[in-house]
Design a protein around this motif. Structure first.
Motif, PDB file in Angstrom:
ATOM      1  N   LEU A   1       1.107  -0.981  -0.318  1.00 13.17           N
ATOM      2  CA  LEU A   1      -0.249   0.371   0.172  1.00 13.17           C
ATOM      3  C   LEU A   1       0.803   1.449  -0.476  1.00 13.17           C
ATOM      4  O   LEU A   1       0.418   2.290  -0.758  1.00 13.17           O
ATOM      5  CB  LEU A   1      -0.919   0.054   1.297  1.00 13.17           C
ATOM      6  N   ASP A   2       2.390   1.316   0.742  1.00 11.04           N
ATOM      7  CA  ASP A   2       2.308   2.646   0.972  1.00 11.04           C
ATOM      8  C   ASP A   2       3.570   2.731  -0.135  1.00 11.04           C
ATOM      9  O   ASP A   2       3.701   3.842  -1.216  1.00 11.04           O
ATOM     10  CB  ASP A   2       3.915   2.170   1.963  1.00 11.04           C
ATOM     11  N   GLN A   3       4.064   1.850  -1.167  1.00 12.22           N
ATOM     12  CA  GLN A   3       4.314   1.834  -2.691  1.00 12.22           C
ATOM     13  C   GLN A   3       3.503   2.395  -3.537  1.00 12.22           C
ATOM     14  O   GLN A   3       3.679   2.716  -4.794  1.00 12.22           O
ATOM     15  CB  GLN A   3       4.766   0.571  -2.962  1.00 12.22           C
ATOM     16  N   LEU A   4       2.106   2.120  -3.286  1.00 12.78           N
ATOM     17  CA  LEU A   4       0.787   2.387  -4.576  1.00 12.78           C
ATOM     18  C   LEU A   4       0.619   3.940  -4.056  1.00 12.78           C
ATOM     19  O   LEU A   4       0.124   4.131  -4.933  1.00 12.78           O
ATOM     20  CB  LEU A   4       0.228   1.587  -4.092  1.00 12.78           C
ATOM     21  N   GLY A   5       1.574   4.624  -2.573  1.00 10.01           N
ATOM     22  CA  GLY A   5       1.048   5.712  -1.955  1.00 10.01           C
ATOM     23  C   GLY A   5      -0.325   6.184  -1.199  1.00 10.01           C
ATOM     24  O   GLY A   5      -0.650   6.905  -1.236  1.00 10.01           O
ATOM     25  N   ILE A   6      -0.640   5.515  -0.676  1.00  6.12           N
ATOM     26  CA  ILE A   6      -2.225   4.732   0.041  1.00  6.12           C
ATOM     27  C   ILE A   6      -1.364   4.851   1.036  1.00  6.12           C
ATOM     28  O   ILE A   6      -0.664   4.377   1.316  1.00  6.12           O
ATOM     29  CB  ILE A   6      -2.717   3.949  -0.164  1.00  6.12           C
ATOM     30  N   ASP A   7      -1.666   5.692   2.342  1.00  6.92           N
ATOM     31  CA  ASP A   7      -1.068   6.159   3.336  1.00  6.92           C
ATOM     32  C   ASP A   7      -2.290   5.127   4.123  1.00  6.92           C
ATOM     33  O   ASP A   7      -3.181   5.181   4.472  1.00  6.92           O
ATOM     34  CB  ASP A   7      -1.919   7.636   3.894  1.00  6.92           C
ATOM     35  N   SER A   8      -1.243   4.304   5.297  1.00  5.56           N
ATOM     36  CA  SER A   8      -1.848   3.651   6.226  1.00  5.56           C
ATOM     37  C   SER A   8      -1.355   3.327   7.537  1.00  5.56           C
ATOM     38  O   SER A   8      -1.758   2.971   8.066  1.00  5.56           O
ATOM     39  CB  SER A   8      -0.746   2.663   5.236  1.00  5.56           C
ATOM     40  N   SER A   9      -1.360   5.086   7.788  1.00  6.42           N
ATOM     41  CA  SER A   9      -0.591   5.064   9.151  1.00  6.42           C
ATOM     42  C   SER A   9      -2.306   5.705  10.734  1.00  6.42           C
ATOM     43  O   SER A   9      -1.926   5.212  11.123  1.00  6.42           O
ATOM     44  CB  SER A   9      -0.070   6.706   9.043  1.00  6.42           C
ATOM     45  N   GLU A  10      -2.921   6.182   9.285  1.00  3.59           N
ATOM     46  CA  GLU A  10      -4.568   5.846  10.243  1.00  3.59           C
ATOM     47  C   GLU A  10      -4.660   4.449  10.004  1.00  3.59           C
ATOM     48  O   GLU A  10      -5.677   4.109  11.522  1.00  3.59           O
ATOM     49  CB  GLU A  10      -5.108   6.098   9.523  1.00  3.59           C
ATOM     50  N   LEU A  11      -4.682   3.798   9.134  1.00  2.24           N
ATOM     51  CA  LEU A  11      -5.013   2.542  10.077  1.00  2.24           C
ATOM     52  C   LEU A  11      -3.898   1.760  10.608  1.00  2.24           C
ATOM     53  O   LEU A  11      -4.635   0.876  12.216  1.00  2.24           O
ATOM     54  CB  LEU A  11      -5.211   1.304   8.871  1.00  2.24           C
ATOM     55  N   LEU A  12      -2.627   1.820  10.763  1.00  2.00           N
ATOM     56  CA  LEU A  12      -1.968   1.352  11.764  1.00  2.00           C
ATOM     57  C   LEU A  12      -2.527   1.941  13.427  1.00  2.00           C
ATOM     58  O   LEU A  12      -2.015   1.015  14.112  1.00  2.00           O
ATOM     59  CB  LEU A  12      -0.759   1.269  11.356  1.00  2.00           C
ATOM     60  N   ARG A  13      -2.350   2.924  13.422  1.00  2.00           N
ATOM     61  CA  ARG A  13      -3.411   3.506  14.702  1.00  2.00           C
ATOM     62  C   ARG A  13      -4.181   2.775  15.373  1.00  2.00           C
ATOM     63  O   ARG A  13      -3.935   2.896  16.989  1.00  2.00           O
ATOM     64  CB  ARG A  13      -2.747   5.037  15.003  1.00  2.00           C
ATOM     65  N   VAL A  14      -5.256   1.786  14.665  1.00  2.00           N
ATOM     66  CA  VAL A  14      -6.209   1.368  15.049  1.00  2.00           C
ATOM     67  C   VAL A  14      -5.665   0.017  14.600  1.00  2.00           C
ATOM     68  O   VAL A  14      -6.407  -0.495  16.010  1.00  2.00           O
ATOM     69  CB  VAL A  14      -7.554   1.519  14.626  1.00  2.00           C
ATOM     70  N   LEU A  15      -5.108  -0.377  14.434  1.00  4.62           N
ATOM     71  CA  LEU A  15      -4.955  -1.619  13.863  1.00  4.62           C
ATOM     72  C   LEU A  15      -4.331  -2.838  15.070  1.00  4.62           C
ATOM     73  O   LEU A  15      -4.080  -3.721  15.456  1.00  4.62           O
ATOM     74  CB  LEU A  15      -4.438  -2.362  12.296  1.00  4.62           C
ATOM     75  N   ILE A  16      -2.751  -1.793  15.268  1.00  2.00           N
ATOM     76  CA  ILE A  16      -1.809  -2.578  16.420  1.00  2.00           C
ATOM     77  C   ILE A  16      -2.208  -2.509  17.237  1.00  2.00           C
ATOM     78  O   ILE A  16      -1.986  -3.884  18.032  1.00  2.00           O
ATOM     79  CB  ILE A  16      -0.359  -1.689  15.832  1.00  2.00           C
TER      80      ILE A  16
END
Length: 137
Positions: free
Chosen positions: A23-38
């Motif tokens: 997702l990061d390589q495709l340019g999609i920001d996944s930081s919000e997902l990580l803040r909830v997922l982890i």
């Protein structure tokens, strides 16, 4: 937790990391997902540990609490509380510490040894006196 479930958890984590890299390589920001997922995964692990028959409820509850505090952004509160309790405990120990007397009381074994040495000295003193009496004219 069985060995198989540990492998499943590790496999899921590796799949998640790989997916986030893509997702990061495709340019999609996944930081919000990580803040909830982890934190959610940590909470899920803690809850599972609490509910399993072989798991420790205290450890599971602690892991669940850490995940929850991560989720709401207050994990630093736990660390500050632990640090404050540790400092208070050390202060209490320093205040409670008894003064050590300058001279320590000898143990029973030390006393018995000293008595034997003194008895040996008495025997030697008597022998020395008897020898000096014999040598005197």
């Amino acid at each position: 937790m069985s060995e198989r479930s540990g492998k499943v958890l590790l496999g899921l984590i590796l799949l998640l990391i790989g997916g986030l890299v893509i997702l990061d390589q495709l340019g999609i920001d996944s930081s919000e997902l990580l803040r909830v997922l982890i934190p959610g995964l940590i909470m899920l692990y803690g809850a599972r540990k609490m509910m399993s028959s072989s798991g420790s409820r205290f450890t599971g509850g602690l892991i669940l609490l850490i995940g929850f505090l991560m989720l709401i952004g207050k994990l630093h509160v736990l660390f500050h509380a632990v640090l404050a309790i540790g400092v208070m405990y050390l202060g209490f120990r320093l205040l409670r510490q008894r003064d050590v007397p300058d001279q320590t009381v000898p143990t029973v074994g030390e006393r018995q040894w000293a008595q034997r040495v003194l008895q040996d000295d008495d025997v030697l003193d008597r022998w020395e006196k008897s020898v000096t009496r014999r040598q005197q004219p």
